[in-house]
Design a protein around this motif. Structure first.
Motif, short mmCIF file in Angstrom:
data_model
loop_
_atom_site.label_atom_id
_atom_site.label_comp_id
_atom_site.label_asym_id
_atom_site.label_seq_id
_atom_site.Cartn_x
_atom_site.Cartn_y
_atom_site.Cartn_z
N GLN A 23 -3.17 2.20 4.87
CA GLN A 23 -2.28 3.10 4.15
C GLN A 23 -2.81 3.39 2.76
O GLN A 23 -2.74 4.53 2.28
CB GLN A 23 -0.87 2.49 4.05
CG GLN A 23 -0.13 2.42 5.36
CD GLN A 23 1.15 1.62 5.24
OE1 GLN A 23 1.20 0.62 4.53
NE2 GLN A 23 2.19 2.05 5.95
N LEU A 24 -3.36 2.38 2.12
CA LEU A 24 -3.91 2.55 0.78
C LEU A 24 -5.07 3.54 0.79
O LEU A 24 -5.15 4.43 -0.06
CB LEU A 24 -4.36 1.21 0.21
CG LEU A 24 -4.83 1.22 -1.23
CD1 LEU A 24 -3.75 1.72 -2.17
CD2 LEU A 24 -5.27 -0.18 -1.64
N ARG A 25 -5.95 3.44 1.77
CA ARG A 25 -7.07 4.38 1.88
C ARG A 25 -6.53 5.79 2.10
O ARG A 25 -7.06 6.77 1.54
CB ARG A 25 -8.02 3.96 2.99
CG ARG A 25 -8.94 2.81 2.59
CD ARG A 25 -10.02 2.56 3.63
NE ARG A 25 -9.48 1.93 4.84
CZ ARG A 25 -9.26 0.62 4.98
NH1 ARG A 25 -9.52 -0.20 3.98
NH2 ARG A 25 -8.78 0.14 6.09
N GLY A 26 -5.48 5.93 2.89
CA GLY A 26 -4.88 7.25 3.11
C GLY A 26 -4.27 7.82 1.83
O GLY A 26 -4.41 9.01 1.54
N LEU A 27 -3.60 6.96 1.06
CA LEU A 27 -3.03 7.40 -0.21
C LEU A 27 -4.12 7.79 -1.20
O LEU A 27 -3.99 8.77 -1.94
CB LEU A 27 -2.14 6.30 -0.80
CG LEU A 27 -0.85 6.01 -0.04
CD1 LEU A 27 -0.19 4.75 -0.58
CD2 LEU A 27 0.09 7.20 -0.11
N GLU A 28 -5.20 7.02 -1.22
CA GLU A 28 -6.33 7.34 -2.10
C GLU A 28 -6.92 8.70 -1.74
O GLU A 28 -7.20 9.53 -2.61
CB GLU A 28 -7.41 6.27 -2.01
CG GLU A 28 -7.02 4.95 -2.63
CD GLU A 28 -7.99 3.83 -2.31
OE1 GLU A 28 -8.87 4.00 -1.43
OE2 GLU A 28 -7.90 2.78 -2.96
#
Length: 66
Positions: free
Chosen positions: A11-16
Motif C-alpha cells: 500500500q505504501l508503494r502505491g501511495l508513493e
C-alpha cells in the motif's frame, strides 16, 4: 487517522506512486525553467538548517580580549 504503521508495504508503494504521479501532473504545466526553479527551491528548503547557526563573537569583544 491512518498512520504509516497501518499501511502495508504494498500500500505504501502505491501511495508513493500516486503522490509522485500527482506531483508530476502538477509540475507538467510548468516550463522546464519553472520546474528547475521549483526543484531548486525544494533543495534549498531541505538543505536549510533547522537549528540556529552558531553565533560568531562580535569584533568588539574579540578586540577587547586581545
Amino acid at each position: 487517522m491512518t498512520t504509516v504503521h497501518d499501511v502495508t508495504p504494498d500500500q505504501l508503494r502505491g501511495l508513493e506512486a500516486a503522490g509522485e504521479a500527482a506531483l508530476n501532473a502538477a509540475l507538467g504545466r510548468l516550463s522546464a525553467r519553472e520546474r528547475e526553479a521549483y526543484w531548486a527551491s525544494v533543495r534549498r528548503a531541505y538543505n536549510a538548517p533547522y537549528n540556529d547557526a552558531v553565533k560568531k563573537p562580535r569584533a568588539g569583544k574579540a578586540a577587547a580580549q586581545a
